[in-house]
Enzyme design. Structure first.
Site, mmCIF file in Angstrom:
data_model
loop_
_atom_site.group_PDB
_atom_site.id
_atom_site.type_symbol
_atom_site.label_atom_id
_atom_site.label_comp_id
_atom_site.label_asym_id
_atom_site.label_seq_id
_atom_site.Cartn_x
_atom_site.Cartn_y
_atom_site.Cartn_z
ATOM 1 N N TYR A 1 102.663 -17.196 40.343
ATOM 2 C CA TYR A 1 103.701 -17.558 41.322
ATOM 3 C C TYR A 1 105.084 -17.203 40.773
ATOM 4 C CZ TYR A 1 107.009 -20.688 43.738
ATOM 5 O OH TYR A 1 108.090 -21.196 44.407
ATOM 6 N N GLU B 1 110.888 -22.182 38.650
ATOM 7 C CA GLU B 1 109.672 -21.798 37.916
ATOM 8 C C GLU B 1 109.890 -20.483 37.160
ATOM 9 O OE1 GLU B 1 106.545 -23.303 37.536
ATOM 10 O OE2 GLU B 1 107.492 -25.059 38.418
ATOM 11 N N SER C 1 113.137 -19.578 42.542
ATOM 12 C CA SER C 1 112.595 -20.846 42.037
ATOM 13 C C SER C 1 112.905 -21.063 40.564
ATOM 14 C CB SER C 1 111.084 -20.827 42.238
ATOM 15 O OG SER C 1 110.482 -21.853 41.500
HETATM 16 P P1 NDP Z 1 105.923 -24.633 51.920
HETATM 17 O O1 NDP Z 1 104.678 -24.333 51.173
HETATM 18 O O2 NDP Z 1 106.080 -25.987 52.553
HETATM 19 O O3 NDP Z 1 106.110 -23.535 53.091
HETATM 20 C C1 NDP Z 1 105.730 -22.209 52.895
HETATM 21 C C2 NDP Z 1 105.847 -21.484 54.219
HETATM 22 O O4 NDP Z 1 105.490 -20.111 54.043
HETATM 23 C C3 NDP Z 1 104.931 -22.026 55.334
HETATM 24 O O5 NDP Z 1 105.651 -22.040 56.528
HETATM 25 C C4 NDP Z 1 103.829 -20.987 55.381
HETATM 26 O O6 NDP Z 1 103.199 -20.882 56.640
HETATM 27 C C5 NDP Z 1 104.642 -19.725 55.116
HETATM 28 N N1 NDP Z 1 103.824 -18.586 54.740
HETATM 29 C C6 NDP Z 1 102.901 -18.506 53.758
HETATM 30 N N2 NDP Z 1 102.365 -17.281 53.709
HETATM 31 C C7 NDP Z 1 102.942 -16.558 54.703
HETATM 32 C C8 NDP Z 1 102.795 -15.225 55.172
HETATM 33 N N3 NDP Z 1 101.937 -14.368 54.603
HETATM 34 N N4 NDP Z 1 103.571 -14.819 56.200
HETATM 35 C C9 NDP Z 1 104.428 -15.668 56.801
HETATM 36 N N5 NDP Z 1 104.601 -16.946 56.422
HETATM 37 C C10 NDP Z 1 103.872 -17.386 55.379
HETATM 38 O O7 NDP Z 1 107.145 -24.343 50.930
HETATM 39 P P2 NDP Z 1 108.582 -25.063 50.823
HETATM 40 O O8 NDP Z 1 109.137 -25.276 52.179
HETATM 41 O O9 NDP Z 1 108.477 -26.205 49.877
HETATM 42 O O10 NDP Z 1 109.422 -23.966 50.056
HETATM 43 C C11 NDP Z 1 110.145 -22.956 50.762
HETATM 44 C C12 NDP Z 1 110.366 -21.772 49.842
HETATM 45 O O11 NDP Z 1 111.119 -22.177 48.697
HETATM 46 C C13 NDP Z 1 109.076 -21.147 49.293
HETATM 47 O O12 NDP Z 1 109.300 -19.767 49.173
HETATM 48 C C14 NDP Z 1 108.944 -21.771 47.921
HETATM 49 O O13 NDP Z 1 108.173 -20.962 47.056
HETATM 50 C C15 NDP Z 1 110.400 -21.853 47.508
HETATM 51 N N6 NDP Z 1 110.724 -22.887 46.563
HETATM 52 C C16 NDP Z 1 110.364 -24.179 46.824
HETATM 53 C C17 NDP Z 1 110.689 -25.172 45.944
HETATM 54 C C18 NDP Z 1 110.343 -26.597 46.220
HETATM 55 O O14 NDP Z 1 110.450 -27.417 45.291
HETATM 56 N N7 NDP Z 1 109.968 -26.960 47.436
HETATM 57 C C19 NDP Z 1 111.439 -24.873 44.692
HETATM 58 C C20 NDP Z 1 111.858 -23.498 44.589
HETATM 59 C C21 NDP Z 1 111.496 -22.540 45.485
HETATM 60 P P3 NDP Z 1 101.867 -21.739 57.001
HETATM 61 O O15 NDP Z 1 102.402 -23.046 57.553
HETATM 62 O O16 NDP Z 1 101.207 -20.887 57.992
HETATM 63 O O17 NDP Z 1 101.106 -21.938 55.723
HETATM 64 P P1 GDP Z 2 105.674 -27.165 40.459
HETATM 65 O O1 GDP Z 2 106.730 -27.568 39.488
HETATM 66 O O2 GDP Z 2 106.162 -26.217 41.499
HETATM 67 O O3 GDP Z 2 104.428 -26.680 39.827
HETATM 68 O O4 GDP Z 2 105.355 -28.500 41.322
HETATM 69 P P2 GDP Z 2 104.108 -29.507 41.286
HETATM 70 O O5 GDP Z 2 104.543 -30.718 42.016
HETATM 71 O O6 GDP Z 2 102.860 -28.846 41.753
HETATM 72 O O7 GDP Z 2 103.912 -29.842 39.738
HETATM 73 C C1 GDP Z 2 104.930 -30.443 38.976
HETATM 74 C C2 GDP Z 2 104.381 -30.823 37.603
HETATM 75 O O8 GDP Z 2 103.448 -31.901 37.768
HETATM 76 C C3 GDP Z 2 103.622 -29.724 36.867
HETATM 77 O O9 GDP Z 2 104.022 -29.740 35.520
HETATM 78 C C4 GDP Z 2 102.168 -30.144 36.972
HETATM 79 O O10 GDP Z 2 101.351 -29.719 35.885
HETATM 80 C C5 GDP Z 2 102.339 -31.654 36.943
HETATM 81 N N1 GDP Z 2 101.169 -32.368 37.481
HETATM 82 C C6 GDP Z 2 100.466 -33.350 36.842
HETATM 83 N N2 GDP Z 2 99.453 -33.758 37.599
HETATM 84 C C7 GDP Z 2 99.492 -33.030 38.748
HETATM 85 C C8 GDP Z 2 98.670 -33.016 39.918
HETATM 86 O O11 GDP Z 2 97.704 -33.737 40.052
HETATM 87 N N3 GDP Z 2 99.038 -32.130 40.903
HETATM 88 C C9 GDP Z 2 100.126 -31.312 40.778
HETATM 89 N N4 GDP Z 2 100.442 -30.499 41.786
HETATM 90 N N5 GDP Z 2 100.894 -31.301 39.673
HETATM 91 C C10 GDP Z 2 100.578 -32.151 38.667
#
Ligand code: NDP
Ligand code: GDP
Length: 326
Positions: free
Chosen positions: A151, A129, A127
């Site tokens: 995270y 992040e 990520s």
């Molecule tokens: P989501 O939160 O939508 O999906 C997370 C998934 O992980 C869900 O299917 C969840 O299952 C599963 N999960 C959580 N805990 C466990 C566990 N203990 N064992 C098995 N499965 C588990 O995330 P995204 O699809 O948005 O992201 C996919 C990946 O990419 C993540 O690792 C995220 O951190 C990373 N990422 C995402 C970004 C983004 O902007 N979307 C940016 C950079 C990295 P359940 O449905 O049961 O909760």
């Molecule tokens: P992140 O970049 O993975 O933390 O994705 P988020 O969508 O959760 O947050 C993106 C940015 O939006 C961060 O800088 C947050 O502090 C900002 N932010 C401002 N208001 C909110 C809010 O109400 N919810 C979330 N999730 N983020 C917020």
């Protein structure tokens, strides 16, 4: 027929990746964790109309035995580790769980591959992040990391573990450093979806305001559908490597809100309320990615603009909210 195992298949990226792999003729197996509301696992897969086309298997990232069993049984050609406690905000409330799932979980996957089927190619969902308090104006694969949340610290462990297993054991393990990516399937706790859902509800008279935290933060947002293509491309290369995946454009939360509200003829400033409850203990002020390596080595470029994506999300939320009881 190629076989892929996806952890996190019930999440946003898992659903889009499954759709992409199915379209390429893969057999797709998805790991899901047991819950009392099992039907929730299918929400996103159903949205894409692919729930019946994938095989869902029981497991958990914190249960190495379940991972070993699944890799041994299914012998996947490709293993995509997308599962995580993925919400930065929650990671301060549940730091140990986040470390266990988001950090150690990746190690458990790699151990399962190493022990049972070392030819399986591995993708780790790293990520942006990890860049946190940025050390360069544009972040690339060579920019030093400075994580700012439990995270991000956990993701950094997983990232370096992926590199270490590649270097130590010759496993084809790649890490995609993906910047924020969104879609109509994004969780409602993330800011883009929180806003598009609120825009739809305000437009349809279900609520009046949306409460947000730091709207001056800047993010490099892309579309999940574009980004899962980059994941797949990484595993098709002869050599495993790490790649930044980003659009190269950064936009404030405030401007993203303006795009979303103006799509339905409303003004963002009339409906946003700043609520300190949504400020974070440590903030990532700005992210801006340099994806030149992915472009040159993988031929990957994003195709969907931020405006197109936000409009797609607002339109999808308008449909969903209209279908909900008032
Ligand atoms: P989501 O939160 O939508 O999906 C997370 C998934 O992980 C869900 O299917 C969840 O299952 C599963 N999960 C959580 N805990 C466990 C566990 N203990 N064992 C098995 N499965 C588990 O995330 P995204 O699809 O948005 O992201 C996919 C990946 O990419 C993540 O690792 C995220 O951190 C990373 N990422 C995402 C970004 C983004 O902007 N979307 C940016 C950079 C990295 P359940 O449905 O049961 O909760
Ligand atoms: P992140 O970049 O993975 O933390 O994705 P988020 O969508 O959760 O947050 C993106 C940015 O939006 C961060 O800088 C947050 O502090 C900002 N932010 C401002 N208001 C909110 C809010 O109400 N919810 C979330 N999730 N983020 C917020």
């Amino acid at each position: 027929m190629k076989r892929a195992l996806i952890t996190g298949i019930s999440g946003q990226d898992g659903a889009y990746l499954a759709q992409l792999l199915l379209s390429k003729g893969y057999k797709v197996v998805g790991l899901i964790r047991r819950s009392s509301t099992q039907e929730a696992n299918n929400t996103r897969l159903n949205w894409l109309g692919i729930a019946d086309d994938v095989e869902l298997v029981d497991g958990d990232l914190t249960d190495t035995a379940s991972l070993i069993r699944l890799v041994a049984e299914h012998k996947p050609d490709e293993f995509y580790n997308l599962a995580a406690q993925s919400f930065v905000g929650s990671s301060w409330q549940q730091p140990t769980l986040t470390a266990n799932v988001t950090g150690l979980g990746a190690l458990n996957c790699l151990e399962a591959i190493r022990a049972t089927n070392p030819n399986t190619r591995f993708y780790q969902a790293s990520s942006s992040e990890m860049f946190g308090k940025i050390q360069a104006q544009k972040q690339s694969e060579t920019t030093p990391f400075y994580p700012r949340s439990p995270y991000a610290v956990a993701k950094l462990f997983a990232h370096w573990t992926t590199i270490n297993f590649r270097e130590s054991f010759g496993i084809h393990a790649s890490s995609g450093i993906l910047f924020n990516h969104e879609s109509p399937l994004r969780g409602r706790e993330f800011v883009t979806r929180k806003v598009t859902n609120a825009v739809a509800r305000i437009k349809l008279g279900r609520q009046k305001e949306v409460r947000l935290g730091n709207i001056d933060a800047l993010r490099d947002w892309g579309h999940a559908r574009d980004y899962v293509r980059a994941m797949w491309l990484m595993l098709q290369q002869d050599k495993a490597d790490d790649y930044v995946v980003a659009t190269g454009r950064t936009v404030s939360i405030r401007n993203m809100c303006e795009i979303a509200f103006s799509h339905v003829g409303l003004k963002a400033e009339d409906h946003i309320v700043i609520d300190p409850a949504f400020f974070r203990p440590a903030e990532v002020d700005v992210l801006l990615g340099d994806a030149s390596k992915a472009k040159n080595a993988l031929g990957w470029v994003p195709e969907i603009t931020l405006e197109q994506m936000i409009q797609e999300m607002v339109d999808a939320d308008l449909k969903r909210v209209a279908a909900e009881p008032a």
